[in-house]
Design a protein around this motif. Structure first.
Motif, PDB file in Angstrom:
ATOM      1  N   MET A  17      44.015  31.672  -5.407  1.00 44.27           N
ATOM      2  CA  MET A  17      43.028  31.594  -4.349  1.00 44.27           C
ATOM      3  C   MET A  17      42.723  30.132  -4.083  1.00 44.27           C
ATOM      4  SD  MET A  17      39.175  33.187  -4.272  1.00 44.27           S
ATOM      5  CE  MET A  17      39.814  34.844  -4.262  1.00 44.27           C
ATOM      6  N   GLY A  18      42.721  29.751  -2.806  1.00 45.73           N
ATOM      7  CA  GLY A  18      42.472  28.371  -2.442  1.00 45.73           C
ATOM      8  C   GLY A  18      41.010  27.965  -2.465  1.00 45.73           C
ATOM      9  N   HIS A  19      40.133  28.816  -1.890  1.00 48.11           N
ATOM     10  CA  HIS A  19      38.717  28.449  -1.802  1.00 48.11           C
ATOM     11  C   HIS A  19      37.906  29.695  -1.483  1.00 48.11           C
ATOM     12  CE1 HIS A  19      35.382  26.110   0.589  1.00 48.11           C
ATOM     13  NE2 HIS A  19      34.980  26.411  -0.627  1.00 48.11           N
ATOM     14  N   LEU A  20      37.025  30.056  -2.384  1.00 47.54           N
ATOM     15  CA  LEU A  20      36.131  31.196  -2.197  1.00 47.54           C
ATOM     16  C   LEU A  20      34.784  30.679  -1.687  1.00 47.54           C
ATOM     17  CD1 LEU A  20      35.243  34.197  -2.683  1.00 47.54           C
ATOM     18  CD2 LEU A  20      34.568  33.450  -4.975  1.00 47.54           C
ATOM     19  N   VAL A  21      34.290  31.269  -0.602  1.00 45.38           N
ATOM     20  CA  VAL A  21      32.935  30.989  -0.137  1.00 45.38           C
ATOM     21  C   VAL A  21      32.148  32.269  -0.357  1.00 45.38           C
ATOM     22  CG1 VAL A  21      31.459  30.369   1.810  1.00 45.38           C
ATOM     23  CG2 VAL A  21      33.680  29.254   1.530  1.00 45.38           C
ATOM     24  N   TYR A  22      31.183  32.210  -1.271  1.00 46.03           N
ATOM     25  CA  TYR A  22      30.406  33.387  -1.655  1.00 46.03           C
ATOM     26  C   TYR A  22      28.993  33.298  -1.068  1.00 46.03           C
ATOM     27  CZ  TYR A  22      27.752  36.646  -4.494  1.00 46.03           C
ATOM     28  OH  TYR A  22      26.916  37.657  -4.902  1.00 46.03           O
ATOM     29  N   SER A  23      28.572  34.347  -0.374  1.00 46.90           N
ATOM     30  CA  SER A  23      27.212  34.416   0.163  1.00 46.90           C
ATOM     31  C   SER A  23      26.326  35.112  -0.852  1.00 46.90           C
ATOM     32  CB  SER A  23      27.214  35.173   1.495  1.00 46.90           C
ATOM     33  OG  SER A  23      25.903  35.213   2.011  1.00 46.90           O
ATOM     34  N   SER A  24      25.482  34.337  -1.499  1.00 48.19           N
ATOM     35  CA  SER A  24      24.582  34.828  -2.539  1.00 48.19           C
ATOM     36  C   SER A  24      23.206  35.051  -1.919  1.00 48.19           C
ATOM     37  CB  SER A  24      24.546  33.811  -3.685  1.00 48.19           C
ATOM     38  OG  SER A  24      23.742  34.245  -4.747  1.00 48.19           O
ATOM     39  N   VAL A  25      22.179  34.486  -2.512  1.00 48.93           N
ATOM     40  CA  VAL A  25      20.821  34.572  -1.974  1.00 48.93           C
ATOM     41  C   VAL A  25      20.026  33.365  -2.465  1.00 48.93           C
ATOM     42  CG1 VAL A  25      19.901  35.978  -3.873  1.00 48.93           C
ATOM     43  CG2 VAL A  25      18.810  36.095  -1.625  1.00 48.93           C
ATOM     44  N   GLY A  26      19.166  32.855  -1.608  1.00 45.39           N
ATOM     45  CA  GLY A  26      18.298  31.752  -1.996  1.00 45.39           C
ATOM     46  C   GLY A  26      17.443  32.136  -3.192  1.00 45.39           C
ATOM     47  N   GLY A  27      17.385  31.272  -4.178  1.00 44.91           N
ATOM     48  CA  GLY A  27      16.580  31.530  -5.364  1.00 44.91           C
ATOM     49  C   GLY A  27      17.308  32.279  -6.461  1.00 44.91           C
ATOM     50  N   ALA A  28      18.576  32.594  -6.264  1.00 42.92           N
ATOM     51  CA  ALA A  28      19.329  33.354  -7.270  1.00 42.92           C
ATOM     52  C   ALA A  28      19.333  32.638  -8.623  1.00 42.92           C
ATOM     53  CB  ALA A  28      20.764  33.589  -6.796  1.00 42.92           C
ATOM     54  N   GLU A  29      19.288  31.334  -8.594  1.00 44.01           N
ATOM     55  CA  GLU A  29      19.368  30.538  -9.825  1.00 44.01           C
ATOM     56  C   GLU A  29      18.027  30.369 -10.527  1.00 44.01           C
ATOM     57  OE1 GLU A  29      17.850  27.611  -6.841  1.00 44.01           O
ATOM     58  OE2 GLU A  29      19.021  29.442  -6.796  1.00 44.01           O
ATOM     59  N   ARG A  30      16.943  30.950  -9.984  1.00 43.39           N
ATOM     60  CA  ARG A  30      15.606  30.663 -10.489  1.00 43.39           C
ATOM     61  C   ARG A  30      14.942  31.815 -11.243  1.00 43.39           C
ATOM     62  NH1 ARG A  30      14.313  28.932  -5.170  1.00 43.39           N
ATOM     63  NH2 ARG A  30      12.416  30.127  -5.329  1.00 43.39           N
ATOM     64  N   ASP A  31      15.676  32.767 -11.766  1.00 44.65           N
ATOM     65  CA  ASP A  31      15.091  33.875 -12.528  1.00 44.65           C
ATOM     66  C   ASP A  31      13.896  34.487 -11.801  1.00 44.65           C
ATOM     67  OD1 ASP A  31      16.904  33.551 -14.678  1.00 44.65           O
ATOM     68  OD2 ASP A  31      15.692  31.913 -15.459  1.00 44.65           O
ATOM     69  N   SER A  32      14.140  34.983 -10.602  1.00 44.52           N
ATOM     70  CA  SER A  32      13.079  35.497  -9.741  1.00 44.52           C
ATOM     71  C   SER A  32      12.482  36.816 -10.204  1.00 44.52           C
ATOM     72  CB  SER A  32      13.620  35.678  -8.324  1.00 44.52           C
ATOM     73  OG  SER A  32      14.603  36.704  -8.311  1.00 44.52           O
ATOM     74  N   GLY A  33      13.271  37.600 -10.942  1.00 43.12           N
ATOM     75  CA  GLY A  33      12.823  38.940 -11.308  1.00 43.12           C
ATOM     76  C   GLY A  33      13.041  39.953 -10.194  1.00 43.12           C
ATOM     77  N   VAL A  34      13.638  39.517  -9.089  1.00 43.04           N
ATOM     78  CA  VAL A  34      13.972  40.411  -7.979  1.00 43.04           C
ATOM     79  C   VAL A  34      15.367  40.961  -8.264  1.00 43.04           C
ATOM     80  CG1 VAL A  34      14.321  40.594  -5.483  1.00 43.04           C
ATOM     81  CG2 VAL A  34      12.568  39.035  -6.395  1.00 43.04           C
ATOM     82  N   ALA A  35      15.479  42.263  -8.426  1.00 41.30           N
ATOM     83  CA  ALA A  35      16.732  42.876  -8.900  1.00 41.30           C
ATOM     84  C   ALA A  35      17.949  42.470  -8.072  1.00 41.30           C
ATOM     85  CB  ALA A  35      16.590  44.395  -8.941  1.00 41.30           C
ATOM     86  N   HIS A  36      17.859  42.553  -6.757  1.00 43.61           N
ATOM     87  CA  HIS A  36      19.057  42.225  -5.968  1.00 43.61           C
ATOM     88  C   HIS A  36      19.344  40.726  -5.950  1.00 43.61           C
ATOM     89  CE1 HIS A  36      15.943  42.151  -2.791  1.00 43.61           C
ATOM     90  NE2 HIS A  36      16.753  41.392  -2.091  1.00 43.61           N
ATOM     91  N   PHE A  37      18.384  39.885  -6.273  1.00 42.30           N
ATOM     92  CA  PHE A  37      18.645  38.457  -6.441  1.00 42.30           C
ATOM     93  C   PHE A  37      19.350  38.223  -7.779  1.00 42.30           C
ATOM     94  CE2 PHE A  37      15.032  36.442  -3.693  1.00 42.30           C
ATOM     95  CZ  PHE A  37      15.293  37.317  -2.672  1.00 42.30           C
ATOM     96  N   GLU A  38      18.867  38.905  -8.811  1.00 45.03           N
ATOM     97  CA  GLU A  38      19.447  38.750 -10.151  1.00 45.03           C
ATOM     98  C   GLU A  38      20.910  39.187 -10.176  1.00 45.03           C
ATOM     99  OE1 GLU A  38      17.828  37.148 -12.592  1.00 45.03           O
ATOM    100  OE2 GLU A  38      16.088  36.951 -11.289  1.00 45.03           O
ATOM    101  N   SER A  39      21.248  40.238  -9.415  1.00 46.66           N
ATOM    102  CA  SER A  39      22.650  40.685  -9.377  1.00 46.66           C
ATOM    103  C   SER A  39      23.531  39.616  -8.730  1.00 46.66           C
ATOM    104  CB  SER A  39      22.784  42.024  -8.638  1.00 46.66           C
ATOM    105  OG  SER A  39      22.463  41.884  -7.267  1.00 46.66           O
TER     106      SER A  39
END
Length: 192
Positions: free
Chosen positions: A1-23
Motif C-alpha cells: 500500500m502506498g498511502h492510507l488516509v484514514y478518517s478518524s474523529v477529533g479527540g480520538a487520542e484524548r481518552d474521551s470515554g465516548v465509545a465510537h471515538f475510542e473505537s
C-alpha cells in the motif's frame, strides 16, 4: 500500500470515554502498529448532523435541539471539507504521511447555528436545549471542552491560492500536527 488516509474523529487520542471515538483510537493504533504509510484525519462534528437536529414546528418555526447549553461552542466540518482534506493528503503524500490532523471548517455556538439557519433559509429558527438528564457521554464531553482543532491561521503554513482547489496547497505546521495549516488550506479552497 502506498498511502492510507484514514478518517478518524477529533479527540480520538484524548481518552474521551465516548465509545465510537475510542473505537477510532483503536483503529489508529492498529494502523500505527502495522507501519503502513498513513495520514490520520480527525474530523470534528459533521455539519450534516445538524439536519437531523432541526425540526419544523406546527407554526413553521425551525427548532434546533441538542442536550447542550446554547452558548456551547461546537466545532464542525462539512462532508465536502473532509473530502477536500483527504484529496489534499492523497495528492501530496510526502507532506502528509505520518501526520494526525484534527480538521475543522468552523466553530459556532448552537445559538449562532440557529441564527445561520434562519439567515440562509429565511425560516424563523431558534435553539432549544434538550433535557440534560440521560444525555450520552458525547454531549458531556462537548461541555467538558470537546473538540480542540485550532482554527486560527498560522504563519508557519505556506499557502498558495489559484483558480481551483487543485492549486491550493500547504506545508504542515509540525509544531501543531498540521491542524492550523489544514484550516488555512480549507479556507483557501472555499474562497476559490
Amino acid at each position: 500500500m502506498g498511502h492510507l488516509v484514514y478518517s478518524s474523529v477529533g479527540g480520538a487520542e484524548r481518552d474521551s470515554g465516548v465509545a465510537h471515538f475510542e473505537s477510532k483510537a483503536t483503529i489508529e493504533a492498529h494502523i500505527q502498529r502495522l507501519g503502513v504509510p498513513a495520514t490520520v484525519l480527525r474530523p470534528v462534528f459533521f455539519m450534516t448532523n445538524r439536519l437531523f437536529l432541526a425540526n419544523i414546528s406546527d407554526s413553521g418555526e425551525r427548532v434546533l435541539s441538542m442536550p447542550l447549553d446554547s452558548a456551547t461552542p461546537v466545532q464542525m466540518i462539512s462532508a465536502n471539507g473532509i473530502g477536500f482534506f483527504a484529496a489534499t493528503a492523497l495528492d501530496a503524500p510526502q507532506e502528509f504521511i505520518g501526520e494526525q490532523i484534527e480538521i475543522i471548517g468552523n466553530e459556532l455556538s448552537l445559538q449562532q447555528v440557529a441564527e445561520a439557519f434562519q439567515r440562509v433559509t429565511g425560516t424563523p429558527t431558534r435553539y432549544e436545549a434538550a433535557p440534560l438528564e440521560g444525555r450520552t457521554r458525547m454531549f458531556e464531553w462537548f461541555e467538558e471542552g470537546g473538540y480542540q482543532a485550532d482554527i486560527r491561521p498560522s504563519a508557519a503554513c505556506t499557502r498558495r491560492c489559484g483558480q481551483s482547489r487543485n492549486s491550493c496547497s500547504a506545508s504542515p505546521d509540525r509544531s501543531r500536527s498540521g491542524t492550523r495549516c489544514a484550516a488555512v488550506v480549507y479556507r483557501c479552497a472555499s474562497q476559490v
